[in-house]
Design a protein around this motif. Structure first.
Motif, PDB file in Angstrom:
ATOM      1  N   CYS A  52      40.757  45.992 -58.299  1.00  0.00           N
ATOM      2  CA  CYS A  52      42.057  46.662 -58.268  1.00  0.00           C
ATOM      3  C   CYS A  52      42.262  47.294 -56.898  1.00  0.00           C
ATOM      4  CB  CYS A  52      42.094  47.731 -59.356  1.00  0.00           C
ATOM      5  SG  CYS A  52      43.582  48.748 -59.313  1.00  0.00           S
ATOM      6  N   CYS A  55      42.217  51.346 -57.396  1.00  0.00           N
ATOM      7  CA  CYS A  55      41.046  52.153 -57.734  1.00  0.00           C
ATOM      8  C   CYS A  55      39.716  51.458 -57.496  1.00  0.00           C
ATOM      9  CB  CYS A  55      41.126  52.607 -59.186  1.00  0.00           C
ATOM     10  SG  CYS A  55      40.856  51.264 -60.365  1.00  0.00           S
ATOM     11  N   CYS A 101      45.878  47.940 -64.882  1.00  0.00           N
ATOM     12  CA  CYS A 101      44.462  48.242 -64.670  1.00  0.00           C
ATOM     13  C   CYS A 101      43.985  49.209 -65.752  1.00  0.00           C
ATOM     14  CB  CYS A 101      44.276  48.858 -63.284  1.00  0.00           C
ATOM     15  SG  CYS A 101      42.581  49.421 -62.992  1.00  0.00           S
ATOM     16  N   CYS A 104      43.010  52.764 -63.691  1.00  0.00           N
ATOM     17  CA  CYS A 104      43.987  53.642 -63.027  1.00  0.00           C
ATOM     18  C   CYS A 104      45.400  53.465 -63.563  1.00  0.00           C
ATOM     19  CB  CYS A 104      43.969  53.423 -61.515  1.00  0.00           C
ATOM     20  SG  CYS A 104      44.714  51.877 -60.968  1.00  0.00           S
TER      21      CYS A 104
HETATM   22 FE    FE Z   1      42.972  50.358 -60.882  1.00  0.00          FE
END
Ligand code: FE
Length: 141
Positions: A52, A55, A101, A104
């Motif tokens: 991601c 994050c 995600c 996050c």
């Molecule tokens: Fe993330």
């Protein structure tokens, strides 16, 4: 990750703005979509992992990436069940399944039921929402 930075799921929009590029912010936090065939990771086919861009959580592996010809990086599976979350997205006069995600909450893309075996899924993911770690021994940045 910098210890002074709040946990990804706790970040305010101001914090996200200071961490992400404008393009990343638009996709991840405003649920944007990059233009098709524009993504830097579209044609990556070497071994590695996709994290991601918000994050750093590992989301997809290269052995599930395939050429869907949709214009966005496509995967037929996620790295593990909790890596992403899905929800119905009714925007733009369509009913799609949004993929976010699991760590996050950032918007990644959508998942469709026209993917290859063994899952039949097509995770259609914005390149901007991902970072690629090659498996060739080079260190992730
Ligand atoms: Fe993330």
């Amino acid at each position: 990750m910098d210890e002074s930075t709040p946990a990804p799921a706790e970040r305010t929009e101001d914090e996200w703005r200071s961490i992400l590029s404008e393009e990343e912010y638009h996709i991840l936090r405003e649920r944007g979509t990059e233009p098709k065939f524009s993504g830097e990771l579209l044609d990556v086919d070497e071994p590695g992992r996709f994290r991601c861009a918000g994050c750093g959580a590992v989301l997809f592996e290269s052995d599930t990436k395939y050429g869907s010809n949709s214009g966005w990086p496509s995967f037929y599976d996620v790295v593990d069940a909790g890596a992403v979350e899905t929800a119905v997205d009714d925007r733009h006069g369509m009913q799609r399944i949004e993929v976010t995600c699991g760590t996050c909450g950032g918007h990644l893309g959508h998942v469709f039921d026209d993917g290859p075996e063994p899952t039949g899924k097509r995770y259609c993911i914005n390149s901007v929402a991902l970072e690629f770690d090659p498996a060739d021994g080079s260190e992730p940045e």
